[in-house]
Write an enzyme that holds these catalytic residues in place. Structure first.
Site, PDB file in Angstrom:
ATOM      1  N   SER A 177       0.858  -1.192   0.000  1.00  0.00           N
ATOM      2  CA  SER A 177       0.000   0.000   0.000  1.00  0.00           C
ATOM      3  C   SER A 177       0.891   1.239   0.000  1.00  0.00           C
ATOM      4  CB  SER A 177      -0.852   0.001   1.271  1.00  0.00           C
ATOM      5  OG  SER A 177      -1.431   1.269   1.481  1.00  0.00           O
ATOM      6  N   TYR A 190      -0.529  -1.228  10.457  1.00  0.00           N
ATOM      7  CA  TYR A 190      -0.783  -1.401   9.023  1.00  0.00           C
ATOM      8  C   TYR A 190       0.390  -0.849   8.219  1.00  0.00           C
ATOM      9  CZ  TYR A 190      -3.355  -1.206   4.562  1.00  0.00           C
ATOM     10  OH  TYR A 190      -3.768  -1.367   3.255  1.00  0.00           O
TER      11      TYR A 190
HETATM   12  N1  LIG Z   1      -8.728  -0.511  -0.757  1.00  0.00           N
HETATM   13  C1  LIG Z   1      -7.701   0.275  -0.630  1.00  0.00           C
HETATM   14  O1  LIG Z   1      -7.847   1.522  -0.650  1.00  0.00           O
HETATM   15  C2  LIG Z   1      -6.326  -0.328  -0.475  1.00  0.00           C
HETATM   16  C3  LIG Z   1      -5.236   0.533  -0.553  1.00  0.00           C
HETATM   17  C4  LIG Z   1      -3.975   0.014  -0.432  1.00  0.00           C
HETATM   18  C5  LIG Z   1      -3.793  -1.346  -0.237  1.00  0.00           C
HETATM   19  N2  LIG Z   1      -4.858  -2.176  -0.161  1.00  0.00           N
HETATM   20  C6  LIG Z   1      -4.590  -3.613   0.060  1.00  0.00           C
HETATM   21  O2  LIG Z   1      -5.424  -4.413  -0.766  1.00  0.00           O
HETATM   22  C7  LIG Z   1      -5.648  -5.670  -0.116  1.00  0.00           C
HETATM   23  C8  LIG Z   1      -7.105  -6.003   0.084  1.00  0.00           C
HETATM   24  O3  LIG Z   1      -7.929  -5.433  -0.821  1.00  0.00           O
HETATM   25  P1  LIG Z   1      -9.430  -5.969  -1.006  1.00  0.00           P
HETATM   26  O4  LIG Z   1     -10.124  -4.840  -1.703  1.00  0.00           O
HETATM   27  O5  LIG Z   1      -9.433  -7.294  -1.682  1.00  0.00           O
HETATM   28  O6  LIG Z   1      -9.935  -6.070   0.521  1.00  0.00           O
HETATM   29  P2  LIG Z   1     -11.101  -6.863   1.268  1.00  0.00           P
HETATM   30  O7  LIG Z   1     -10.915  -6.569   2.718  1.00  0.00           O
HETATM   31  O8  LIG Z   1     -12.437  -6.559   0.669  1.00  0.00           O
HETATM   32  O9  LIG Z   1     -10.797  -8.404   0.959  1.00  0.00           O
HETATM   33  C9  LIG Z   1      -9.819  -9.110   1.626  1.00  0.00           C
HETATM   34  C10 LIG Z   1     -10.271 -10.556   1.789  1.00  0.00           C
HETATM   35  O10 LIG Z   1      -9.337 -11.175   2.688  1.00  0.00           O
HETATM   36  C11 LIG Z   1     -10.068 -12.055   3.532  1.00  0.00           C
HETATM   37  N3  LIG Z   1      -9.349 -12.301   4.796  1.00  0.00           N
HETATM   38  C12 LIG Z   1      -9.231 -11.440   5.835  1.00  0.00           C
HETATM   39  N4  LIG Z   1      -8.563 -12.047   6.844  1.00  0.00           N
HETATM   40  C13 LIG Z   1      -8.257 -13.300   6.418  1.00  0.00           C
HETATM   41  C14 LIG Z   1      -7.574 -14.401   7.017  1.00  0.00           C
HETATM   42  N5  LIG Z   1      -7.099 -14.339   8.267  1.00  0.00           N
HETATM   43  N6  LIG Z   1      -7.404 -15.533   6.281  1.00  0.00           N
HETATM   44  C15 LIG Z   1      -7.899 -15.613   5.014  1.00  0.00           C
HETATM   45  N7  LIG Z   1      -8.563 -14.610   4.407  1.00  0.00           N
HETATM   46  C16 LIG Z   1      -8.742 -13.459   5.106  1.00  0.00           C
HETATM   47  C17 LIG Z   1     -11.397 -11.358   3.767  1.00  0.00           C
HETATM   48  O11 LIG Z   1     -12.404 -12.271   4.145  1.00  0.00           O
HETATM   49  C18 LIG Z   1     -11.666 -10.698   2.413  1.00  0.00           C
HETATM   50  O12 LIG Z   1     -12.503 -11.493   1.600  1.00  0.00           O
HETATM   51  C19 LIG Z   1      -4.994  -5.577   1.252  1.00  0.00           C
HETATM   52  O13 LIG Z   1      -3.751  -6.186   1.244  1.00  0.00           O
HETATM   53  C20 LIG Z   1      -4.909  -4.081   1.455  1.00  0.00           C
HETATM   54  O14 LIG Z   1      -3.926  -3.729   2.393  1.00  0.00           O
HETATM   55  C21 LIG Z   1      -6.129  -1.693  -0.275  1.00  0.00           C
END
Ligand SMILES: NC(=O)c1ccc[n+]([C@@H]2O[C@H](COP(=O)([O-])OP(=O)(O)OC[C@H]3O[C@@H](n4cnc5c(N)ncnc54)[C@H](O)[C@@H]3O)[C@@H](O)[C@H]2O)c1
Length: 289
Positions: A177, A190
Site C-alpha cells: 500500500s 498497518y
Molecule cells: N482498498 C484500498 O484503498 C487499499 C489501498 C492500499 C492497499 N490495499 C490492500 O489491498 C488488499 C485487500 O484489498 P481488497 O479490496 O481485496 O480487501 P477486502 O478486505 O475486501 O478483501 C480481503 C479478503 O481477505 C479475507 N481475509 C481477511 N482475513 C483473512 C484471514 N485471516 N485468512 C484468510 N482470508 C482473510 C477477507 O475475508 C476478504 O474477503 C490488502 O492487502 C490491502 O492492504 C487496499
C-alpha cells in the site's frame, strides 16, 4: 514581463475512466493455461447497498478472463464462493479453498491442496491484508501481532511453500500500500506491515531467482473498494485530494496484477509497482475546502 493566466480547468473524473478501469476490457488470453492461487479472493461485506469490487475479487476475475484456473482462498466461505461463482458464470475455471492465514499451520497445507487441485502452480497473488486502524497510543500487542501475522508472516509462509512447488516461470505478487511510505493514516501496525512486505518481496525474489520465479509487489493508493470505503468512513478527509479527481478501482489494481503475473513482465523482478495515479509522487488535487 508578461504573465500568462490560465483558464481554470474543470476536472472531469470520468475522463480518466476507461473500459479497463471498470472491468469491461477485452480478453486477450494473457494467462492462458496458468494455475493461480489468490489468497484473499473474496471481499468484505460493507454497509453499501451496491458495494464496489475489491482488489482480490477483481484480480481473480481478470486472471480467469485471461485464461487462468483460479484457487480462491479466503477465511469467509461466502466471500470466496461468490468470486468463484462469478468466474464460473463467465465461463472460467475456479474453486474455493477455506483457510485462516493468521494460523501459521494452515498455510503450507492450503498451498498443497490448491496446487494439487490445480494440477501445479504458476502464480500466487497474496492479496489478503487487514487493518485495525489503532493509533500508536492505543496499540496493543494482540493487534500488532495479528496485523503482522496476516499481512507479513502469512505471505512469508505462502512464498516459502510456493517456492518448493512452483514451476520455473512462476510469479508471486504481494499487495502492499502507499501506507508503506507515509504515516498520514495514523495506522502504525498497518503502515509498518505494508513497509515490511516490500522488503519481504525482495527477499522472495532473491530466493526465487535461481528457480526462475519472480516476485513483485503492488502498492495501491486510494482505491474505491469495500476496504477503501471502510477506511473513508473512519477518516472522511482520507481521499479528497486524489489524482484525476477520483479514487482507483479494484479493476485497476487487478490489471497491474495481470501484467505482473504474465510473461509480459518476464524481466520485472523485486519491483514495487505503485498503483496510485501518481499520488505519492506529489500528483494530487489542492484541497480547497
Ligand atoms: N482498498 C484500498 O484503498 C487499499 C489501498 C492500499 C492497499 N490495499 C490492500 O489491498 C488488499 C485487500 O484489498 P481488497 O479490496 O481485496 O480487501 P477486502 O478486505 O475486501 O478483501 C480481503 C479478503 O481477505 C479475507 N481475509 C481477511 N482475513 C483473512 C484471514 N485471516 N485468512 C484468510 N482470508 C482473510 C477477507 O475475508 C476478504 O474477503 C490488502 O492487502 C490491502 O492492504 C487496499
Amino acid at each position: 514581463m508578461s504573465t500568462t493566466t490560465r483558464a481554470p480547468i474543470t476536472l472531469d473524473p470520468s475522463a480518466s475512466l476507461h473500459a479497463e478501469s471498470i472491468g469491461h476490457g477485452k480478453r486477450y488470453g494473457r494467462l492462458q493455461g496458468r494455475r493461480i492461487m489468490v489468497v484473499g479472493a473474496g471481499q468484505r461485506k460493507t454497509v453499501d447497498e451496491e458495494p464496489p469490487i475489491g482488489n482480490g475479487r477483481a484480480a481473480s476475475l481478470l486472471f480467469a478472463r485471461e485464461g487462468a484456473a483460479i484457487a480462491c482462498v479466503d477465511i469467509v466461505q461466502d466471500a470466496a464462493d461468490n468470486t468463484c461463482e462469478q468466474i464460473i458464470a463467465e465461463g472460467g475455471k475456479a474453486f474455493t479453498d477455506i483457510a485462516d492465514v493468521s494460523d501459521p499451520d494452515a498455510i503450507a497445507p492450503c498451498l498443497e491442496r490448491c496446487a494439487k487441485e490445480l494440477g501445479g502452480l504458476d502464480g500466487l497473488f497474496l492479496n489478503v491484508g487487514i487493518s485495525h486502524g489503532l493509533q500508536l497510543p492505543d496499540m496493543t500487542v494482540e493487534s500488532w501481532d495479528k496485523n503482522f501475522g496476516v499481512n507479513v508472516r502469512s505471505h512469508m509462509l505462502f512464498a516459502q511453500a510456493a517456492l518448493k512447488t512452483m514451476d520455473p516461470g512462476g510469479a508471486i505478487i504481494l499487495t502492499s500500500s502507499i501506507a508503506s511510505q507515509r504515516a498520514n493514516g495514523y495506522n502504525p501496525a498497518y503502515e509498518a506491515s505494508k513497509a515490511a512486505q516490500i522488503a519481504l518481496g525482495r527477499a522472495i525474489a532473491r530466493a526465487g531467482e535461481e528457480r526462475g520465479i519472480r516476485c513483485n509487489v503492488i502498492a495501491p493508493g486510494y482505491i474505491d473498494s469495500p476496504m477503501g470505503r471502510d477506511a473513508s468512513r473512519r477518516r472522511s478527509d482520507r481521499a479528497v485530494t486524489v489524482p484525476f479527481g477520483r479514487q482507483g478501482t479494484g479493476w485497476e489494481v487487478g490489471y497491474a496484477a495481470v501484467f505482473l503475473m504474465s510473461n509480459e513482465s518476464s524481466y520485472v523482478n523485486a519491483h514495487t509497482l505503485f498503483v496510485d495515479g501518481g499520488h505519492l509522487s506529489g500528483i494530487h488535487r489542492v484541497n480547497k475546502t
